[in-house]
Motif scaffolding. Structure first.
Motif, PDB file in Angstrom:
ATOM      1  N   MET A   1       0.837  -1.195   0.000  1.00 45.47           N
ATOM      2  CA  MET A   1       0.000   0.000   0.000  1.00 45.47           C
ATOM      3  C   MET A   1       0.875   1.250   0.000  1.00 45.47           C
ATOM      4  O   MET A   1       1.959   1.259   0.542  1.00 45.47           O
ATOM      5  N   GLY A   2       0.321   2.311  -0.624  1.00 47.15           N
ATOM      6  CA  GLY A   2       1.064   3.556  -0.657  1.00 47.15           C
ATOM      7  C   GLY A   2       2.172   3.581  -1.690  1.00 47.15           C
ATOM      8  O   GLY A   2       2.906   4.555  -1.794  1.00 47.15           O
ATOM      9  N   GLY A   3       2.311   2.512  -2.478  1.00 48.91           N
ATOM     10  CA  GLY A   3       3.320   2.481  -3.522  1.00 48.91           C
ATOM     11  C   GLY A   3       4.742   2.389  -3.021  1.00 48.91           C
ATOM     12  O   GLY A   3       5.684   2.748  -3.730  1.00 48.91           O
ATOM     13  N   GLN A   4       4.931   1.903  -1.807  1.00 44.93           N
ATOM     14  CA  GLN A   4       6.264   1.897  -1.214  1.00 44.93           C
ATOM     15  C   GLN A   4       7.094   0.677  -1.565  1.00 44.93           C
ATOM     16  O   GLN A   4       8.318   0.704  -1.429  1.00 44.93           O
ATOM     17  N   LEU A   5       6.453  -0.398  -1.998  1.00 41.04           N
ATOM     18  CA  LEU A   5       7.201  -1.637  -2.210  1.00 41.04           C
ATOM     19  C   LEU A   5       8.192  -1.532  -3.367  1.00 41.04           C
ATOM     20  O   LEU A   5       9.345  -1.949  -3.264  1.00 41.04           O
ATOM     21  N   PHE A   6       7.751  -0.976  -4.479  1.00 36.38           N
ATOM     22  CA  PHE A   6       8.615  -0.849  -5.653  1.00 36.38           C
ATOM     23  C   PHE A   6       9.285   0.521  -5.753  1.00 36.38           C
ATOM     24  O   PHE A   6      10.137   0.727  -6.610  1.00 36.38           O
ATOM     25  N   HIS A   7       8.855   1.458  -4.923  1.00 37.28           N
ATOM     26  CA  HIS A   7       9.400   2.820  -4.937  1.00 37.28           C
ATOM     27  C   HIS A   7       9.166   3.514  -6.279  1.00 37.28           C
ATOM     28  O   HIS A   7      10.023   4.242  -6.785  1.00 37.28           O
ATOM     29  N   PHE A   8       7.976   3.297  -6.844  1.00 36.76           N
ATOM     30  CA  PHE A   8       7.625   3.974  -8.087  1.00 36.76           C
ATOM     31  C   PHE A   8       7.170   5.403  -7.786  1.00 36.76           C
ATOM     32  O   PHE A   8       6.679   5.698  -6.695  1.00 36.76           O
ATOM     33  N   PRO A   9       7.289   6.311  -8.759  1.00 39.78           N
ATOM     34  CA  PRO A   9       6.760   7.667  -8.560  1.00 39.78           C
ATOM     35  C   PRO A   9       5.235   7.656  -8.566  1.00 39.78           C
ATOM     36  O   PRO A   9       4.604   6.737  -9.107  1.00 39.78           O
ATOM     37  N   ARG A  10       4.639   8.674  -7.972  1.00 41.21           N
ATOM     38  CA  ARG A  10       3.191   8.789  -7.949  1.00 41.21           C
ATOM     39  C   ARG A  10       2.669   9.128  -9.342  1.00 41.21           C
ATOM     40  O   ARG A  10       3.344   9.793 -10.132  1.00 41.21           O
ATOM     41  N   LEU A  11       1.465   8.660  -9.632  1.00 43.29           N
ATOM     42  CA  LEU A  11       0.858   8.919 -10.934  1.00 43.29           C
ATOM     43  C   LEU A  11      -0.066  10.122 -10.855  1.00 43.29           C
ATOM     44  O   LEU A  11      -0.880  10.235  -9.931  1.00 43.29           O
ATOM     45  N   PRO A  12      -0.002  11.029 -11.842  1.00 51.67           N
ATOM     46  CA  PRO A  12      -0.994  12.109 -11.919  1.00 51.67           C
ATOM     47  C   PRO A  12      -2.398  11.528 -12.076  1.00 51.67           C
ATOM     48  O   PRO A  12      -2.576  10.409 -12.591  1.00 51.67           O
ATOM     49  N   ARG A  13      -3.391  12.265 -11.662  1.00 47.76           N
ATOM     50  CA  ARG A  13      -4.762  11.761 -11.609  1.00 47.76           C
ATOM     51  C   ARG A  13      -5.234  11.194 -12.959  1.00 47.76           C
ATOM     52  O   ARG A  13      -5.809  10.107 -13.006  1.00 47.76           O
ATOM     53  N   ALA A  14      -5.008  11.919 -14.039  1.00 46.77           N
ATOM     54  CA  ALA A  14      -5.512  11.475 -15.345  1.00 46.77           C
ATOM     55  C   ALA A  14      -4.936  10.111 -15.721  1.00 46.77           C
ATOM     56  O   ALA A  14      -5.661   9.220 -16.202  1.00 46.77           O
ATOM     57  N   GLU A  15      -3.648   9.919 -15.521  1.00 48.03           N
ATOM     58  CA  GLU A  15      -3.026   8.642 -15.861  1.00 48.03           C
ATOM     59  C   GLU A  15      -3.518   7.542 -14.923  1.00 48.03           C
ATOM     60  O   GLU A  15      -3.732   6.401 -15.339  1.00 48.03           O
ATOM     61  N   TYR A  16      -3.688   7.886 -13.644  1.00 48.03           N
ATOM     62  CA  TYR A  16      -4.209   6.895 -12.701  1.00 48.03           C
ATOM     63  C   TYR A  16      -5.595   6.418 -13.141  1.00 48.03           C
ATOM     64  O   TYR A  16      -5.872   5.212 -13.135  1.00 48.03           O
ATOM     65  N   LEU A  17      -6.467   7.345 -13.514  1.00 48.56           N
ATOM     66  CA  LEU A  17      -7.822   6.960 -13.921  1.00 48.56           C
ATOM     67  C   LEU A  17      -7.789   6.061 -15.152  1.00 48.56           C
ATOM     68  O   LEU A  17      -8.607   5.130 -15.283  1.00 48.56           O
ATOM     69  N   ARG A  18      -6.866   6.325 -16.066  1.00 46.72           N
ATOM     70  CA  ARG A  18      -6.741   5.453 -17.238  1.00 46.72           C
ATOM     71  C   ARG A  18      -6.334   4.050 -16.813  1.00 46.72           C
ATOM     72  O   ARG A  18      -6.916   3.055 -17.273  1.00 46.72           O
ATOM     73  N   ARG A  19      -5.357   3.942 -15.911  1.00 47.70           N
ATOM     74  CA  ARG A  19      -4.911   2.629 -15.426  1.00 47.70           C
ATOM     75  C   ARG A  19      -6.038   1.921 -14.660  1.00 47.70           C
ATOM     76  O   ARG A  19      -6.250   0.717 -14.822  1.00 47.70           O
ATOM     77  N   GLU A  20      -6.716   2.677 -13.822  1.00 42.07           N
ATOM     78  CA  GLU A  20      -7.804   2.056 -13.059  1.00 42.07           C
ATOM     79  C   GLU A  20      -8.882   1.521 -13.998  1.00 42.07           C
ATOM     80  O   GLU A  20      -9.461   0.455 -13.771  1.00 42.07           O
ATOM     81  N   GLY A  21      -9.173   2.258 -15.064  1.00 48.14           N
ATOM     82  CA  GLY A  21     -10.152   1.794 -16.038  1.00 48.14           C
ATOM     83  C   GLY A  21      -9.745   0.463 -16.659  1.00 48.14           C
ATOM     84  O   GLY A  21     -10.588  -0.419 -16.867  1.00 48.14           O
ATOM     85  N   GLN A  22      -8.461   0.301 -16.946  1.00 46.87           N
ATOM     86  CA  GLN A  22      -7.974  -0.967 -17.483  1.00 46.87           C
ATOM     87  C   GLN A  22      -8.193  -2.111 -16.484  1.00 46.87           C
ATOM     88  O   GLN A  22      -8.644  -3.196 -16.856  1.00 46.87           O
ATOM     89  N   VAL A  23      -7.853  -1.848 -15.236  1.00 46.74           N
ATOM     90  CA  VAL A  23      -7.986  -2.876 -14.206  1.00 46.74           C
ATOM     91  C   VAL A  23      -9.451  -3.239 -14.007  1.00 46.74           C
ATOM     92  O   VAL A  23      -9.810  -4.426 -13.899  1.00 46.74           O
TER      93      VAL A  23
END
Length: 331
Positions: A1-23
């Motif tokens: 949770m919180g994206g800490q495991l892989f240490h990836f950067p946070r996603l801007p809202r628009a890109e997150y919504l696109r990814r969530e739509g895929q999932v």
């Protein structure tokens, strides 16, 4: 949770919504709703949340089969997965996607607790003066015996956030309709009849540390300060049980407490008839590991405590004296 495991950067809202739509599209096809209800949830979030550290998906534990996981990963192009404490964390194109295995009966409850940022934690703090704990497993009554610090039991009062909001003195319709932004949610939560600003403006103990660990709770404290809230001089008083019985008349809590009271009396009688102290007095040659082995062997029968209940003190004493010592008692 919180994206800490892989240490990836946070996603801007628009890109997150696109990814969530895929999932969501993959999950709708692979795990459709059943007659018993949904098999997965994605916690709700505020419309003004600008970016995201990960994507949490709560999935019924029964649905997390090997064939499902293989197909899920294949459709989303996932090649790297890590498993930590019941969470399957996936590298979803440089963004962390967590599948969180959840008992089917607790799936909706966990979704409700995790939705709207730290609202679940804020509501949970309001429940404490009632002797209740609101979390991912539901609304629990925490029972402790006054004379036994180690004795703790929990009882599920409810699995519905509607009951939590009723107990807090909040209008549940706002939760279900959603909040325009985080500030609107903060204002709604602070309007609860059971709300106290003290834990946030004069934090102490474990909750004080939790505020430091949770940016959402820090923002809530800042919101209260800006709104002119002042911490009460005294903590919220613990409420009598009668308040709980009135709030949750169909919960079965009264029966649970009656059964616990009876169990406490039973255990007190048992301790007066049999204990490690009694064994040490009657068998002073036993000590340390040998004493432990003796106690384990002596109480091993499945019906041991039933026997203690029925036996007289003399019968128990005679059996302790006659029982053989462990074989290693002479070493």
């Amino acid at each position: 949770m919180g994206g800490q495991l892989f240490h990836f950067p946070r996603l801007p809202r628009a890109e997150y919504l696109r990814r969530e739509g895929q999932v969501r599209a993959v999950l709708h096809e692979l795990l459709p709703d059943t007659p018993a209800g949904p098999q997965w949830f994605i916690p709700l979030y505020h419309a003004d949340k600008p970016d995201f550290g990960d994507l949490d998906v709560l999935v019924s534990r029964d649905a997390l089969t090997a064939p499902f996981l293989a197909e899920f990963r294949a459709r989303l192009g996932i090649t790297q997965t890590r498993y930590v404490k019941g969470i399957e964390s996936h590298d979803f194109g440089g963004f962390q996607l967590d599948l969180m295995a959840t008992p089917p009966a607790e799936l909706r409850t966990r979704f409700e607790f995790m939705s709207w940022g730290d609202l679940g934690n804020i509501l949970g703090r309001m429940m404490r003066p009632l002797g209740l704990k609101w979390g991912e497993s539901g609304l629990l009554y925490v029972y402790r015996r006054p004379d036994e610090a180690h004795y703790l039991r929990t009882y599920t009062v409810s699995l519905s956030i509607d009951d939590v909001m009723q107990a807090a003195g909040l209008d549940a319709a706002h939760w279900h309709a959603g909040f325009e932004n985080e500030a609107a949610m903060f204002a709604w939560a602070a309007g609860a009849s059971r709300f106290s600003a003290r834990p946030y403006l004069s934090p102490e103990g474990d909750f004080g540390r939790r505020i430091l660990e949770r940016p959402g709770l820090q923002r809530f404290a800042e919101f209260l300060e800006r709104a002119g809230w002042v911490a009460p001089a005294q903590r919220e008083p613990n409420q009598p049980l009668e308040v709980l019985f009135e709030l949750f008349p169909q919960s079965g809590l009264a029966d649970f407490l009656e059964a616990e009271a009876a169990a406490a009396k039973r255990d007190e009688v048992r301790r007066s008839k049999f204990s490690g102290r009694l064994v040490m007095e009657l068998r002073p040659e036993l000590s340390g590991k040998v004493l432990g082995a003796f106690m384990q062997a002596f109480t091993a029968r499945p019906d041991f405590w039933d026997w203690v209940d029925a036996a007289t003190t003399d019968e128990i004493t005679d059996r302790i004296r006659a029982a053989p010592a462990p074989l290693n008692s002479q070493t």
